[in-house]
Design an enzyme around this catalytic site. Structure first.
Site, mmCIF file in Angstrom:
data_model
loop_
_atom_site.group_PDB
_atom_site.id
_atom_site.type_symbol
_atom_site.label_atom_id
_atom_site.label_comp_id
_atom_site.label_asym_id
_atom_site.label_seq_id
_atom_site.Cartn_x
_atom_site.Cartn_y
_atom_site.Cartn_z
ATOM 1 N N ALA A 45 90.449 38.934 13.370
ATOM 2 C CA ALA A 45 90.153 40.229 13.906
ATOM 3 C C ALA A 45 90.801 39.944 15.210
ATOM 4 C CB ALA A 45 88.951 40.798 13.672
ATOM 5 N N ASN A 46 90.806 41.222 15.957
ATOM 6 C CA ASN A 46 91.077 41.342 17.236
ATOM 7 C C ASN A 46 90.152 42.258 18.078
ATOM 8 O OD1 ASN A 46 92.449 44.005 17.695
ATOM 9 N ND2 ASN A 46 93.878 42.981 16.211
ATOM 10 N N ARG A 47 90.244 42.278 19.654
ATOM 11 C CA ARG A 47 89.106 42.940 20.327
ATOM 12 C C ARG A 47 89.364 44.377 20.479
ATOM 13 N NH1 ARG A 47 86.086 38.890 22.650
ATOM 14 N NH2 ARG A 47 87.169 37.131 23.019
#
Ligand code: CTP
Length: 403
Positions: free
Chosen positions: A208-210
């Site tokens: 995932a990413n932020r």
């Protein structure tokens, strides 16, 4: 000055000490030419007498769902208002409005209206900062309600802190701004993406990413307020902005399928999502076990959704990308603008303080072959959304000129 001439304003007053300031607000709105219809909650009567407000407003105070001459006063008030302003708004009124509970004439009117609503909270600092109150504010904001945040100053009882009702001048300015807000996107079909994609590794783990999705949601909210028909394709589960059609996805491939379908008839596509560039080639059906040792996760590139749209862009469509960078902001963003055949790119330096992922604020540079570069300094993501959409309007104007 008659900046509010012939505008019908329902002024909601709820039961907090700042209710006395609603009298001055009422007088200023009338001075600006507005027809002010006051609605007081039962608790507001404990702070100011209805006679005071009735004397200054354009008609007598309304209080009850039951004693009014009209059989359905809340719908009548909601339907005829050009705008509804609640000043002060207590924690109780914010909660009732956010949860859709129509417990008195004011909250019923708020729920029964399609007019824009400006809410001006005022309460003690501890109450204002409580997560329940802040989450109600967030819910209302995401539905397109305009919030005039309280100021820091002296509160009832002598305490000093955040929670004091904003000045009447500031509230009047916001009312004028909201009423003057143009519906310049009316008739446009706009697709917005939001959030970060999640690429599965096994049955429980993802890459995932932020990205929080806040900027994409703010753009969808403001675009709908400005009259567009908005489809929001998102990986995050936030409150659906008012008037927006939401499509929930998780992976880059799902986002591509949804965007490709929606883009066929779209006038504008705004890719605010942070799409993963790589995904595992295989996703294990079962949870990978620690005892089996360090897994060898082989990655492959995901499709570049935006580049694909750029290659087959229909005539008249406006394609907007985002560039999340940590260095050489303008150079990297300019390269993406041309490589992906975009009409506008919103470049943000996600390593800067208060900018990008997770924050409520952002600072961007807008680059386009159709207009000079524009820098927007650190501001709330809703203000950035306005700036992005203002640029979309300019770019479309240029695109039409050069057809
Ligand atoms: N984008 C996309 N599909 C991808 C990757 C990115 O549509 N597979 C879009 C993003 O939504 C954004 C723009 O392309 O609008 C730029 O994304 P960004 O992550 O800044 O750049 P990348 O093209 O992925 O390049 P890099 O990661 O090397 O900076």
């Amino acid at each position: 000055m008659s900046q509010l001439a012939s505008r019908r304003i329902v002024l909601g007053v709820s039961g907090g000490i700042a209710a006395y300031k609603s009298v001055e607000l009422c007088r200023q709105l009338v001075d600006l030419g507005a027809h002010v219809v006051p609605v007081m909650t039962a608790d507001a009567h404990r702070f100011i007498g209805p006679v005071t407000l009735s004397a200054l407003a354009s008609e007598p105070v309304h209080t009850s769902l039951w004693d009014d001459a009209s059989a359905i006063p809340h719908t009548q008030l909601g339907q005829t208002a050009d705008i509804i302003v609640v000043a002060p708004a207590t924690a109780r009124v914010l909660s009732a409005y956010a949860t859709g509970s129509s417990e008195d004439l004011l909250t019923a009117t708020l729920i029964a209206t399609r007019a824009p609503v400006v809410v001006c909270p005022a309460m003690h600092t501890e109450m204002w900062e409580h997560p329940a109150v802040q989450s109600n504010i967030e819910i209302l904001r995401s539905r397109g309600v305009h919030i005039v945040e309280p100021e820091t100053g002296r509160l009832a009882g002598g305490d000093i802190g955040a929670g004091r009702l904003a000045s009447t001048e500031k509230i009047c300015a916001e009312i004028i701004r909201v009423l003057g807000m143009s519906h310049d996107l009316l008739g446009l079909d706009i697709v917005v993406t939001a959030g970060g994609t999640r690429e599965p590794i096994d049955a429980v783990r993802v890459i995932a990413n932020r990205s929080s999705g806040k900027q994409g949601y703010a753009i969808a909210t403001i675009a709908a307020q400005r009259g567009a028909h908005v489809t929001l394709i998102t990986t995050v589960d936030r409150v659906v902005p008012s008037g927006v059609t939401q499509v929930q996805v998780e992976t880059a491939q799902q986002m591509k399928d949804a965007v490709d379908a929606a883009a066929l008839s779209a006038d504008v596509v705004i890719m605010a999502a942070a799409v993963a560039d790589f995904r595992p080639v295989v996703c294990a059906d079962q949870k990978l076990k620690k005892a089996d040792g360090v897994p060898n996760i082989v990655l492959e590139p995901t499709p570049d959704i935006l580049a694909g749209l750029g290659q087959r862009k229909p005539l008249g469509q406006t394609l907007v990308g985002f560039a999340a960078e940590t260095d050489s902001l303008v150079a990297h963003a300019t390269a993406k603008l041309s490589a992906k055949c975009l009409d506008l790119i919103v470049a943000n330096d996600v390593s800067a303080e208060g900018v990008g992922f997770g924050h409520d604020t952002n600072a961007v540079v807008l680059l386009s072959p159709h207009m000079p570069a524009m820098t927007v300094a650190l501001a709330d993501k809703h203000a950035i959304a306005h700036a992005v959409l203002d640029s979309v309007v300019k770019v479309r104007h240029q695109q039409q000129e050069s057809k």
